[in-house]
Design a protein around this motif. Structure first.
Motif, mmCIF file in Angstrom:
data_model
loop_
_atom_site.group_PDB
_atom_site.id
_atom_site.type_symbol
_atom_site.label_atom_id
_atom_site.label_comp_id
_atom_site.label_asym_id
_atom_site.label_seq_id
_atom_site.Cartn_x
_atom_site.Cartn_y
_atom_site.Cartn_z
ATOM 1 N N TYR A 52 -90.580 45.605 -54.216
ATOM 2 C CA TYR A 52 -91.602 46.638 -54.041
ATOM 3 C C TYR A 52 -91.780 47.438 -55.334
ATOM 4 C CZ TYR A 52 -94.046 50.535 -51.721
ATOM 5 O OH TYR A 52 -94.952 51.480 -51.340
ATOM 6 N N ARG A 53 -93.029 47.568 -55.770
ATOM 7 C CA ARG A 53 -93.276 48.273 -57.036
ATOM 8 C C ARG A 53 -92.943 49.757 -56.941
ATOM 9 N NH1 ARG A 53 -98.423 46.311 -55.379
ATOM 10 N NH2 ARG A 53 -99.642 47.890 -54.290
ATOM 11 N N ASP A 54 -92.940 50.322 -55.731
ATOM 12 C CA ASP A 54 -92.593 51.731 -55.551
ATOM 13 C C ASP A 54 -91.226 51.897 -54.900
ATOM 14 O OD1 ASP A 54 -95.021 52.689 -56.631
ATOM 15 O OD2 ASP A 54 -96.042 52.317 -54.743
ATOM 16 N N SER A 55 -90.356 50.947 -55.139
ATOM 17 C CA SER A 55 -89.031 50.992 -54.512
ATOM 18 C C SER A 55 -88.262 52.243 -54.920
ATOM 19 C CB SER A 55 -88.229 49.756 -54.924
ATOM 20 O OG SER A 55 -86.893 49.858 -54.452
ATOM 21 N N ASN A 85 -94.118 47.957 -47.772
ATOM 22 C CA ASN A 85 -95.131 48.792 -48.418
ATOM 23 C C ASN A 85 -95.262 50.141 -47.707
ATOM 24 O OD1 ASN A 85 -97.488 49.987 -49.444
ATOM 25 N ND2 ASN A 85 -98.337 47.989 -49.975
ATOM 26 N N ARG A 138 -96.506 52.921 -48.704
ATOM 27 C CA ARG A 138 -97.742 53.681 -48.897
ATOM 28 C C ARG A 138 -98.805 53.278 -47.880
ATOM 29 N NH1 ARG A 138 -98.496 56.393 -53.819
ATOM 30 N NH2 ARG A 138 -96.775 56.082 -55.283
#
Ligand SMILES: [Zn+2]
Length: 275
Positions: free
Chosen positions: A160-163, A203, A205
């Motif tokens: 996940y890019r926002d981990s 995800n 978001r």
């Protein structure tokens, strides 16, 4: 059981000859690495001893006590996704050469689960719908790729890019990738997509029905079903694939345990003082 040799399979088709030459050159060093991984993993997958004497063929690493792993079978029962993921219900997965990825994902997931369970890891084999807030020591979403071009090949690993725990996610990626590429001979495809770094199961978001943000999580594309060489591995080497995933996960679980314990300790400590 020998490692599948995608190159020799391609060699039977003249139309693939130019590609075969390139592949041979590119994979020569990888092949050497593969020999090492194969030597490590071969006893696991070669049915050289009768089931009655099913002693472990190699020394599996001993997992930490209470280790728990979630293996998500990509696209499995996707029509049952909850309302917040309703728009994804039609994504039944890719296919190639008459094989559907969901079937391969399921077999690989089941075999990996069996190997991990045998050494004492609790495994949840999860469908497309993940339990909301799912907490485990590792989560791997298992997928295969497909492309309109038969020349595209390779496996992918992403997080996940926002981990909130990127270092632990990356450690899981490394543990799986270090074994998978050399053992299968498949190349690493670095073309990570936004769909992978924003995968719906983590995800935060976009969706409510996601795993816990405290669970180290990755999505893995095992290879391209539309590529003849990749497909030979995906279809014919599922035991090897499962063994590499299981061993990679065990190595991660052992290495990650201090970070996991610290994270849990922090949680307890915080709850003690924050009203
Ligand atoms: Zn998929």
């Amino acid at each position: 059981m020998p490692i599948a040799d995608p190159v020799s399979r391609l060699a039977t088709h003249d139309s693939f000859m130019p590609f075969r030459v390139r592949l041979t050159q590119r994979l020569s060093r990888r092949r050497l690495l593969a020999l090492g991984a194969a030597a490590l993993l071969a006893p696991l997958i070669a049915p050289t001893r009768p089931a009655a004497h099913a002693a472990p063929a190699i020394d599996w690493p001993i997992p930490p006590p209470d280790a728990r792993v979630g293996l998500q079978v990509g696209h499995w029962q996707i029509e049952q996704l909850p309302e917040d993921q309703e728009r994804l219900r039609g994504q039944t997965g890719g296919s190639g050469g008459g094989y559907r990825e969901v079937d391969i994902n399921l077999t690989v997931g089941q075999r990996t689960a069996a190997l991990l369970t045998a050494v004492g890891v609790a495994v949840d084999l999860l469908p497309a719908t993940v339990p909301q807030g799912y907490l485990a020591d590792a989560f791997v979403a298992i997928h295969c790729d497909a492309s309109t071009s038969a020349g595209i090949s390779g496996y992918k690993l992403a997080r996940y890019r926002d981990s909130l725990i990127p270092a632990r996610d990356d450690a899981l990626i490394a543990a799986l990738g270090d074994l998978y590429g050399p053992a299968t001979g498949l190349r690493l495809d670095e073309g990570i997509t936004r769909a992978m770094t924003g995968y719906y199961a983590y995800n935060a978001r976009r969706y409510r029905t996601i795993i816990s943000r405290k669970t180290p999580a990755v999505i893995m594309e095992l290879g391209f079903l539309t590529h003849p060489g990749d497909r030979a591995v995906l279809v014919g080497q599922q035991e090897l694939i499962a063994a590499t995933l299981a061993l990679g996960l065990l190595r991660f679980l052992i290495a990650d345990r201090p970070a996991r314990d610290e994270a849990r300790w922090r949680t307890i400590d915080t709850s003690r003082f924050v009203p």
